[in-house]
Enzyme design. Structure first.
Site, PDB file in Angstrom:
ATOM      1  NE  ARG A 233      39.879  20.154  34.856  1.00  0.00           N
ATOM      2  CZ  ARG A 233      38.579  19.908  34.779  1.00  0.00           C
ATOM      3  NH1 ARG A 233      38.139  18.928  33.980  1.00  0.00           N
ATOM      4  NH2 ARG A 233      37.707  20.590  35.502  1.00  0.00           N
ATOM      5  CE  LYS A 258      40.195  19.636  40.089  1.00  0.00           C
ATOM      6  NZ  LYS A 258      40.688  21.035  40.107  1.00  0.00           N
ATOM      7  CG  HIS A 322      44.582  25.047  33.349  1.00  0.00           C
ATOM      8  ND1 HIS A 322      44.071  23.763  33.257  1.00  0.00           N
ATOM      9  CD2 HIS A 322      43.680  25.740  34.095  1.00  0.00           C
ATOM     10  CE1 HIS A 322      42.953  23.671  33.932  1.00  0.00           C
ATOM     11  NE2 HIS A 322      42.683  24.868  34.455  1.00  0.00           N
ATOM     12  NE  ARG A 325      39.629  23.681  32.436  1.00  0.00           N
ATOM     13  CZ  ARG A 325      38.521  22.950  32.346  1.00  0.00           C
ATOM     14  NH1 ARG A 325      38.238  22.321  31.228  1.00  0.00           N
ATOM     15  NH2 ARG A 325      37.694  22.854  33.367  1.00  0.00           N
ATOM     16  CG  HIS A 348      34.173  24.615  36.126  1.00  0.00           C
ATOM     17  ND1 HIS A 348      34.259  25.917  35.686  1.00  0.00           N
ATOM     18  CD2 HIS A 348      35.427  24.093  36.009  1.00  0.00           C
ATOM     19  CE1 HIS A 348      35.504  26.180  35.325  1.00  0.00           C
ATOM     20  NE2 HIS A 348      36.224  25.099  35.517  1.00  0.00           N
ATOM     21  CE1 TYR A 357      38.651  30.911  32.978  1.00  0.00           C
ATOM     22  CE2 TYR A 357      36.798  29.604  33.742  1.00  0.00           C
ATOM     23  CZ  TYR A 357      38.137  29.732  33.476  1.00  0.00           C
ATOM     24  OH  TYR A 357      38.983  28.674  33.709  1.00  0.00           O
TER      25      TYR A 357
END
Length: 397
Positions: A233, A258, A322, A325, A348, A357
């Site tokens: 990120r 995150k 992003h 990514r 995640h 994805y």
């Protein structure tokens, strides 16, 4: 003696001089003759744009009639912000007074106490400033879901918010209701719009190479290569420290990503020569991608040089940091890396986030043949079509 009170307030993003004086046609007529004096319907007052020259002229003009000019409130304000335009957020916050200002401070303290990220606190606080201005002097027991609904409708309509921003707005108000329990807001019945299921923009591997080749500046190329090769990120990139890169193990440690989670991601073998060259050329001390004076690099600068590189590479897609990514994750899945491993590399919390994805990875889709291709192949086979005419010739008859 007639007393005229001068004070500051913010209107249209700028400091203004507010004039308050006793009622009376004679006083009002004299003051209204001063050049550029305006009346604000919103604030129900006469005002002038602030400048030192205007203030001095106004003072002299009022004293000419021997009015007593009370400008103590102007003297009590720090002179630093008076000569510059304040930001929209500062302008909004300056409109909060008394009880509402205290509530705003309590709300921010509550968010910080929940250990929410700095960005989340800022976003939610911006919404609540608007909410408190909308409420005016309403007491907490008069704030219910109908009031919230009217506020949300006005804000979403006036500012044309996206669905994701709309959802953040509702989350901010839910936190407000949790903090101020005396309100009549029913948190469980506040509805958020359904989340959009947009597929992210993804670059091909050829486009990624073109992008890097068209980035002449070594620091810029290093930054873009890291974003793609490690699936970072932008906040992780600019917060990455030199000590977090392990050349021996070919790993990069991402601290406090995150959700305040640490994780390891891969350092691409092909990136090592560029990294060594970059370290020798720039000699960063703390942050790997250093900004001016050795501090963090600005996220806006990364977006700016990425945009320039895309233009040079002839990439017409809407590309953000992003996007690199997204491309990283998609290419991993296409190369056969398991979903669980991709989830770990991206950091995640939920596998559902990573599964998006699988919808854009071409690995399995490439093996599916279009019915049109099947029809054309059958048409071109000699035993089915002795004339062996092409599809375009057939249509041109």
């Amino acid at each position: 003696m007639i007393r005229v009170v001068l004070s500051f307030f913010v209107h249209r993003g700028k400091r203004q001089i507010k004039l308050e004086f006793p009622p009376g046609a004679a006083v009002r007529n004299y003051i209204c003759q001063f050049p550029d004096l305006r009346f604000s319907q919103t604030h129900a007052c006469y005002y002038l744009p602030y400048s030192k020259a205007i203030f001095n002229e106004l003072y002299a003009y009022l004293r000419k009639r021997r009015y007593y000019v009370d400008y103590q409130q102007i003297k009590d304000v720090s002179p630093i912000p008076l000569f510059r335009k304040v930001s929209k957020r500062q302008a909004k916050m300056l409109q909060l007074e008394g009880r509402m200002a205290l509530m705003f401070g309590d709300y921010q303290a509550y968010l910080n106490g929940l250990r929410l990220s700095k960005n989340t606190v800022e976003v939610y606080s911006n919404f609540i400033v608007d909410f408190l201005i909308f409420l005016g002097d309403k007491s907490l027991d008069r704030i219910n879901n109908d009031v919230v609904q009217r506020f949300v409708e006005r804000l979403v309509s006036n500012k044309d918010y996206s669905i994701s921003t709309h959802r953040q707005l509702i989350s901010a108000i839910k936190h407000f209701a949790e903090r101020f329990t005396l309100s009549e807001i029913e948190v469980t019945t506040l509805k958020r719009p359904s989340q959009q299921k947009r597929l992210p923009v993804v670059l091909s591997q050829v486009e990624v190479i073109d992008l890097l080749r068209c980035t002449a500046n070594l620091k810029h190329r290093m930054a873009l290569a890291l974003l793609y090769s490690a699936g970072l990120r932008i906040s992780e990139l600019i917060g990455l420290e030199v000590a977090d890169v392990d050349l021996e193990r070919r790993q990069i440690l991402i601290r406090r990503g995150k959700g305040r989670k640490d994780r390891y991601t891969i350092l691409a073998e092909s990136l090592v020569p560029m990294l060594r060259n970059y370290m020798l050329t720039y000699g960063p001390r703390k942050y790997l991608i250093e900004g001016a004076g050795g501090g963090k690099y600005a996220a806006g600068s990364v977006r700016a040089f990425l945009k320039r590189s895309c233009r040079r590479a002839g990439i017409l897609k809407r590309v953000t940091p992003h996007t690199l990514r997204h491309s990283y994750a998609t290419h991993l899945i296409e190369s056969g890396v398991g979903l669980r491993h991709v989830q770990e590399l991206l950091g995640h919390s939920k596998p559902e986030t990573t599964m998006i994805y699988t919808h854009i990875a071409k690995k399995d889709l490439l093996q599916i043949r279009s019915p049109l291709d099947e029809a054309v192949l059958q048409f071109l086979e000699p035993q089915n079509n002795p004339s062996n005419n092409s599809l375009s010739e057939r249509f041109n008859r």
